[in-house]
Motif scaffolding. Sequence first.
Motif, PDB file in Angstrom:
ATOM      1  N   ASN A 251       2.415   7.147  -0.042  1.00  0.00           N
ATOM      2  CA  ASN A 251       2.589   7.166  -1.493  1.00  0.00           C
ATOM      3  C   ASN A 251       3.964   6.660  -1.924  1.00  0.00           C
ATOM      4  N   SER A 339      -2.226   4.443  -5.073  1.00  0.00           N
ATOM      5  CA  SER A 339      -1.535   5.116  -6.171  1.00  0.00           C
ATOM      6  C   SER A 339      -0.785   4.087  -7.006  1.00  0.00           C
ATOM      7  N   THR A 368       4.740   8.597  -7.970  1.00  0.00           N
ATOM      8  CA  THR A 368       3.553   8.475  -7.110  1.00  0.00           C
ATOM      9  C   THR A 368       3.680   9.353  -5.866  1.00  0.00           C
TER      10      THR A 368
END
Length: 415
Positions: A251, A339, A368
């Motif tokens: 992420n 993401s 994120t």
Amino acid sequence: MNYSTSFEKAKKATRDLISLSKEKVNTVLADLATALVDNTAVILQENENDLAKMPTEDPKYDRLKLTATRVADIANDVRNVQNLVSPLNEVLSEKVLENGLDLKKIRVPLGVVGVIYEARPNVTADVFSLCFKTGNVAVLKGGSDAEFSNLAIAKIIHSVLAAHNINLDVLTLLPAERAATEALLNARGFVDVLIPRGSQSLITYVREYSKIPVIETGAGIVHTYFDETGDLEKGKTIIFNAKTRRVSVCNSLDCVLIHEQRLADLSELLLPLADGKVELFADERSFAILQSTYPSHLLNVAQAEHFGIEFLSLKLAVKIVENLDEALDHIAVYSSKHSEAIISENAEHITRFLNEVDAAAVYANTSTGFTDGGQFGLGAEIGISTQKLHARGPMGLEELTSYKWVVRGDGQVRK
């Protein structure tokens, strides 16, 4: 190792799991969390043996490295799973037909869940706890990079299972050798679903060669778009956190897109990244602005290959866009559907971004870095799915279940 025998035992163990009470499952998980903390020194010693084999500059090094704090975090994730409500036997729908048949659609385990993963020893405990809570048998194939760490954690799990007189075959850790991967890919009839966690090359290989169903936990090529109305202070904090909190995870931010009307704020927006020693790969327009303020040894002109790449390190691409439409177009081309985020104070732009971006998790005015099963209240995660069938995003307890129809009658026959 006789892989066929191991897979047969794993399949048979599914019936043992179904017979366990929810109270028993929670007791085992509580004891496991305690055992992990009690054996921290053993785990760290074995982890050091793994770390000694890997160069410190390898992007996977941080994923592999365990500390006392990280072991405690793993134990806490197990406790989090323990404290969640089990989804098993949840009634998803029910109805009575005109002929009197009583139909219920209920959650049930997937069965035997296989996971192939690389240098992430925490996965061993995470996957077991999630599978155990949902009545699934776990067959794990870790990489050679984390061989000693995985073995140490698996031994602790087995010792707790043995103490509770539970079939040890509910967890199988396959050898780190490549032959084990090939055997698992071909375990049709024994393993119900296979989940790869790791690099894009690993995921692609499993998808192409597996003979059993695969849930992809794809690579994270992550963007954040700073809109013309974006708040500068929010943007500085969010972008810095998304890039530097932990660079080796999926992420982590890979590309910042900035509206051309905010060029006057570009240097201030990205300057905090210099303190984090983030190396920028900026398109020509942003490079021309940044070269007067950003450290020269950390600033480069971006090439085509710097967009659409998962860096997994202190590197970040920067691109100026004309408007929201160009940002959306760029993300559509380069995103891995993991993401994506927008920083904006324009409600219409936020709504468009959240509606139009095709990703497992979409964000407005936040980092994120929150794409994580634990952060989403799932206790832990078995992976972050970037596909659309069965599961998408962080996969927790519900995503490890399927369903079946339970039909009760009183002598009805079909005409």
